[in-house]
Design an enzyme around this catalytic site. Structure first.
Site, PDB file in Angstrom:
ATOM      1  N   LEU A   1    -104.407 -67.669  30.391  1.00 42.35           N
ATOM      2  CA  LEU A   1    -105.004 -67.003  30.430  1.00 42.35           C
ATOM      3  C   LEU A   1    -105.120 -65.913  31.754  1.00 42.35           C
ATOM      4  CD1 LEU A   1    -108.316 -69.363  31.526  1.00 42.35           C
ATOM      5  CD2 LEU A   1    -107.734 -68.262  29.322  1.00 42.35           C
TER       6      LEU A   1
ATOM      7  N   GLY B   1    -101.791 -64.436  32.845  1.00 47.23           N
ATOM      8  CA  GLY B   1    -100.794 -63.609  31.945  1.00 47.23           C
ATOM      9  C   GLY B   1    -101.763 -62.894  31.375  1.00 47.23           C
TER      10      GLY B   1
ATOM     11  N   ARG C   1    -111.582 -85.731  40.162  1.00 52.74           N
ATOM     12  CA  ARG C   1    -110.541 -86.927  39.353  1.00 52.74           C
ATOM     13  C   ARG C   1    -110.173 -87.933  40.252  1.00 52.74           C
ATOM     14  NH1 ARG C   1    -109.688 -81.508  36.261  1.00 52.74           N
ATOM     15  NH2 ARG C   1    -111.603 -81.774  34.836  1.00 52.74           N
TER      16      ARG C   1
ATOM     17  N   GLU D   1    -101.705 -70.985  37.711  1.00 51.02           N
ATOM     18  CA  GLU D   1    -101.886 -72.439  38.038  1.00 51.02           C
ATOM     19  C   GLU D   1    -100.303 -71.993  38.780  1.00 51.02           C
ATOM     20  OE1 GLU D   1    -101.501 -74.965  35.241  1.00 51.02           O
ATOM     21  OE2 GLU D   1    -100.783 -76.478  36.824  1.00 51.02           O
TER      22      GLU D   1
END
Lengths: 671, 251, 216
Positions: free
Chosen positions: A56, A58, A350, A456
């Site tokens: 996404l 790059g 999480r 990320e």
């Protein structure tokens, strides 16, 4: 500009300037854009930019830079840019559109993200992320991304963990796929127009620095095995996270941290490596031949109840296969999340859910043959909603689960005292995402001039824990709306620099070094396969640097990793030759970097004497077993500086955090 | 639930694009049935490396059925005997003890073999580059809710957009035709108002690129849709034909 | 020219000519049916379709349809073979919902063409052709009677009809698909229509052939 920070504890006296713009938080980005330097259209044509990675971040960066007029060279290790692992993201993408009229705003998205990240993210970056989130949705819709819609034709939203509003946009359970294909389509348009040169099945092996600035890369053509040189005015790294350091993770098989490690070795600081996200709902490990872990969507926790047996003898019977989940009656079940966190129940964030599962399993209540699994049960929701409604919501996930495990969670197993018991699913936490990454300033530039990191693979926006549906948002924010601006501030004085030649001593040296590394790997000629060593690395990491960390464990891990490196250096075997395609060589090269990465995670985890977000040190917890943060001493980004050799410990440099808009609090999901 | 099976694996080995390839048989012993097909190949590769041989090259990445990287023609079916699933989602419990499992690469002139079971699907990228996009520059978008799209159209576009570009349709087609792949993209944009503006230009460009790259002519056998791991429908091809013919007649 | 250059254009040509041929066989079978009920009626039709300008024009158009359909079929098959590549699969299985006919259209077509040649020699070469050459010809019923009195004719015709049935069951709906006149709902409807239409036409042909063999 913020004051230059010098860390007293650090002998190296390295300067870290995060370049956060002046002004109140809501005006920083506007101010920045108003005053930054730009490159005029005629000059953009004269500048080349290398973008490594086509996920996404790059793909969106490459296409947007090309649309602006820069010449882009774009690299991916897969056979097509469309295969990048962003494609596997399921849930959705957050944006502060407030289409549902439930009180959402940029500030609220910003606040939720900072809080979800356990107050370890950089405030200004997160605010900017929330600010551009709306434009991402507009952009993607214009590209033809088929988001889910209401009958009236407007966009639909769903809610996600860690938020009190419905702000998640989605395309079935394949949002990542659709967003990536959107970015890929824009990228294709630029490839067609000749503005982007696309290099598939190429792996970046090193970065070339000329006069202190990143000026190119050495990449290996994975089909021919040849090293090739590429030069540009700036280099952008968008190569994702380092989750595969743990061998088993939800990352794709080829995900690796080699590009990031190459940058790290060339002087880019690595920030917060210990912040690794562990996702609570994955299918448990079934054997030592397993290659990867499959994520079951987090949405299952909306209707599923998580439990383990109350009695140890039941757990034992389950582990030995003498009993099945459905054999255990209601009164003998321990719904431990509902017990511990009455307010949020099964919907705690999480990191909290993952740790709670580990705690039960460590006490011996695990429910599969390895003792490392808990149940996720739909009996109650099927009774409440009917099997049809439940299947409608989760049917495809049930099918997927059945295909993998041969157990159908929607199947009635037995009836005890008039109560229906359905087959429960088994789940266990797994490594999923890495919040840490290459350190970048507000402009997304690393400590190496001209080297940028996005998506990320940088560290900036998620702090110590990432909220669901925020990874896609960050990747696209960086690629579409942030980097294309900020990179111009760097490039504006580069317009007189002509296109580079790759025939320079710096390129020669870099290529020679990579070649030497490859030759070395080929010539070890030991006995062990890459995967067998990687699995060992994974075991060490999961055991000592996983969900619950201790000082002793981390010290042991560092020692074991040292031994493992020695084993790798002396006993690795790579078959075949360095010419042509050699999949084992590819993996060996990556494994070398995973070992260095593993050490880095351990160093950082050892340094951070607190528990926060994805980093849990067992010494630092409340009497109830909750994470205990130490804002007094650890309210900073830990940045690690390479010291010239993988065998030497890195140096810690701190970037203190400054919160202006948000008051730092303890996260509370109990009431 | 869990048991072990032994079987013979018959795998196509080919050292390089120009080399002569052939089948090689590998006896596989005691493979747990809850192993995935690709993990089974991992086990074999591990054994080959231990013996000092080169492992079998095959494409794979996400291993959860979405990246489209995995291929393999297993026992006469692309992505193996399971329907609506990719090779990486295939588990060994689908196979029987004592059976011979034949594993071949995708075979199509437009997908040349790189090594062993790995093929070059770059042609797919080229088709997408020819027109698989909405010509739109980042930055100038109107508010996302300014375009109302009926739910039915959005859902149908989504079904078409689900294509993972794995190439199973080409591999399954006796004509080596890429129509299902191309039509899925054409359909996605033809169904959405954002894509209508250049619908005619897109379909002509993509079909012409597809023909140029040497894919075959569709004869509507439907093998592509039957073997598609994402259940892309045959009606997409009809839509492509319609779009193409309308565009040509308008010229 | 996109009717020859593009795959979709070529398929459209196949579809259009195919549908035209479907119409032709439909008329043909109805015309034959007349012979069962009335020899005079049939003879009248035959003389109507003799050496008149409209019949000649019709024949030419029909012949063109056949020729284009056949040429394109070989051309497409050749291209498709090339697209497939030289290496065949060792193991290949037909998915359950793929019609056998759809994968063997060329073979079925060749059988139909062979049958057609026999048929043309037996009828057209003795009816319209000599008439065009100005020779005297017998009435239509005469040829039916003489042809079907030979023992080998019925089996050959039946084989031809079976091949035609298979060919039509796929060809009919496939033509609509190639012309873009299809969607998920109509796909099943068209497939059903194909089967029904092909069955009616081929069954009628068969009944007629059997009738001519045994009842005349």
């Amino acid at each position: 500009m913020e004051d230059i920070k010098k860390d007293k504890n650090n002998a190296a006296q390295t300067v870290l300037d995060s370049k956060i713009p002046e002004g109140p938080i809501a005006e920083k980005w506007t101010n920045y854009k108003a005053h930054q330097k730009l490159v005029n259209p005629a000059n953009k044509r004269r500048l080349d930019i290398i973008v490594v990675g086509t996920g996404l971040a790059g793909a969106s960066a490459a296409s947007t830079l090309a649309e602006m007029g820069f010449n882009v060279l774009n690299f991916c290790i897969q056979d097509s840019p469309r295969r990048a692992h962003s494609i596997a993201a399921q849930g959705g993408i957050n944006a502060a559109k407030n289409y549902q009229n439930d009180g959402d705003s940029i500030y609220r998205l910003f606040y939720d993200t900072v809080k979800g990240g356990d107050y370890r993210a950089r405030e200004a970056n997160v605010y900017r992320l929330a600010e551009v989130s709306n434009a991402i949705i507009d952009q993607c819709v214009a590209q033809g991304v088929p988001f889910a819609r209401e009958y009236g034709g407007t966009l639909a939203n769903r809610s996600f963990g860690g938020a009190q509003v419905s702000r998640t946009f989605y395309a079935k359970g394949q949002t990542g796929q659709q967003l990536l294909l959107g970015a890929y389509s824009s990228l294709n348009r630029q490839i067609q127009m000749g503005k982007v040169k696309s290099y598939n099945r190429y792996e970046m092996h090193d970065i070339v620095i000329i006069d202190g600035r990143a000026r190119g890369i050495i990449a290996r053509n994975l089909v021919t095995g040849k090293l090739e040189r590429f030069a540009a005015h700036a280099v952008v790294i968008a190569t994702g996270g380092y989750g595969n350091t743990y061998f088993l993770s939800t990352n794709a098989m080829a995900c690796n941290c080699s590009a990031a490690m190459a940058c790290y070795r060339k002087g880019a600081f690595f920030a917060n490596p210990a912040f690794v996200q562990i996702h609570p709902t994955c299918i448990p490990v079934h054997g030592d031949k397993q290659s990867k872990l499959t994520l079951m969507s987090e949405s299952l926790r909306n209707d599923g109840r998580i439990w383990v047996p109350k009695k140890l003898e039941d757990a034992k019977a389950l582990q030995e296969g003498r009993k099945k989940g459905s054999d255990i009656p209601e009164e003998d079940r321990d719904y431990y999340l509902e017990r511990r966190y009455p307010a949020f129940g099964n919907l705690v964030p999480r990191d909290v859910a993952s740790r709670a599962a580990k705690e039960r399993c460590d006490k011996g209540y695990g429910v599969n043959n390895t003792g490392l699994a808990v149940f996720l049960d739909f009996s109650e929701s099927i009774e409440r909603l009917g099997i049809d409604t439940v299947r409608q919501r989760y049917g495809n996930l049930f099918d997927m689960y059945e295909e993998i495990t041969d157990v159908n969670p929607g199947e009635l197993a037995r009836t005890i005292n008039g109560k229906d018991y359905y087959n429960p699913m088994m789940i266990y936490p797994a490594i999923h995402y890495t919040m840490g990454g290459i350190w970048v300033d507000y402009e997304l530039q690393t400590t190496v001039k001209g080297l940028f990191a996005i998506g990320e693979c940088n560290f900036s926006d998620h702090g110590a824990n990432r909220l669901g549906a925020s990874a896609l948002m960050q990747g696209l924010a960086d690629g579409y709306f942030v980097l294309p601006y900020t990179i111009q501030n760097y490039l504006s004085d580069q317009i007189t620099v002509p296109h580079f030649s790759t025939n320079t001593p710096e390129f020669d040296k870099a290529e020679k070094e990579v070649q030497a590394k490859i030759d070395h790997l080929m010539n070890i000629k030991g006995k062990r396969s890459v995967d067998s060593i990687h699995k060992e690395l994974g075991h060490i990491m999961w055991e000592y640097v996983g969900m619950g960390r201790t000082k002793e464990g981390l010290e042991k891990a560092l020692k074991l990793l040292k031994d493992l490196r020695k084993e790798f250096e002396t006993n690795l075997f790579v078959p075949g030759s360095k010419e042509g395609m050699n999949i084992e060589l590819d993996k060996a090269f990556r494994l070398n970097d995973f070992i260095t990465m593993g050490e880095l995670i351990a160093y950082d985890a050892l340094n951070r004497n607190e528990s926060c977000g994805g980093h849990f040190r067992e010494e630092y917890q409340t009497p109830e077993g909750e994470a205990k943060r130490d804002d007094e001493n650890y309210f900073y980004v830990s940045c690690w500086k390479y010291n010239g050799s993988d065998e030497v410990a890195p140096t810690l440099i701190k970037e203190p955090l400054h919160y202006e808009a948000i008051k730092v609090q303890t996260r509370n999901y109990k009431s | 639930m869990e048991s072990n099976i032994s079987f013979t694996l018959k795998v196509w080995r080919q050292a390089g694009p120009k080399e002569q390839g052939g089948f090689k048989e590998y006896p596989m012993k005691d493979i747990p049935t809850d192993t995935s097909f690709l993990e089974m190949l991992d086990i074999l590769n591990e054994q080959l490396v231990e013996k000092g041989e080169e492992p079998i090259a095959f494409d794979h990445d996400c291993r959860e059925g979405i990246c489209g990287m995995c291929s393999l023609y297993i026992n006469g079916h692309p992505h193996g005997p399971a329907t609506g699933a990719t090779t990486c989602q295939l588990y060994m419990r689908r196979f029987h003890d004592g059976e011979t499992i034949t594993v071949e690469p995708w075979r199509s002139a437009a997908f040349p073999i790189i090594k062993d079971l790995m093929v070059d699907r770059n042609a797919f990228d080229k088709i997408q580059q020819a027109g698989g996009y909405v010509s739109f520059n980042c930055g100038g978008a109107q508010d996302a809710n300014a375009i109302l799209i009926p739910k039915t159209a959005a859902d149908e576009a989504m079904d078409s957009a689900t294509c993972i570009g794995c190439g199973a349709c080409v591999a399954a087609c006796k004509n080596g035709s890429a129509m299902l792949f191309v039509s899925a993209k054409v359909s996605q944009f033809a169904l959405l108002p954002q894509g209508r503006a250049e619908a005619a230009r897109r379909v002509k460009a993509m079909v012409s690129k597809m023909d140029e790259l040497g894919f075959g002519n569709c004869t509507n056998t439907g093998a592509c849709a039957a073997e598609c791991p994402k259940n892309i429908k045959l009606s997409n091809i009809a839509r492509l034909n319609r779009e193409f013919l309308c565009a040509k007649f308008k010229d | 020219m996109w009717l020859t250059n593009s795959s979709v254009g070529r398929k459209m040509v196949m579809g259009v000519t195919g549908l035209f041929l479907v119409l032709f066989v439909t008329f043909h079978v109805l015309m034959n049916a007349v012979a069962i009920f009335s020899a005079e009626g049939y003879n009248a039709i035959c003389s109507f379709l003799g050496a008149n300008w409209y019949a000649i024009l019709g024949t030419l158009v029909l012949a063109a349809g056949f020729v284009i359909h056949i040429i394109y079929s070989f051309w497409l098959t050749l291209q498709n073979r090339r697209a497939r590549g030289n290496d065949a699969y060792q193991v290949s299985k037909r998915p359950a919902n793929v019609e056998w006919a759809s994968q063997n259209m060329l073979v079925l077509g060749i059988i139909v063409v062979c049958f057609m040649i026999v048929h043309l020699v037996q009828f057209w070469a003795k009816m319209q052709l000599p008439e065009l050459l100005g020779e005297h010809i017998e009435p239509g019923m005469y040829f039916i009677e003489t042809t079907f009195s030979q023992v080998w004719v019925l089996p050959v015709y039946l084989i031809g009809f079976i091949a035609l049935w298979f060919h039509m069951t796929h060809g009919f709906w496939s033509a609509f698909q190639s012309l873009g006149a299809n969607n998920s709902i109509w796909l099943e409807r068209l497939k059903a229509t194909s089967n029904v239409w092909a069955t009616i036409v081929c069954l009628l042909f068969a009944i007629e052939a059997i009738w001519f063999t045994f009842m005349l």
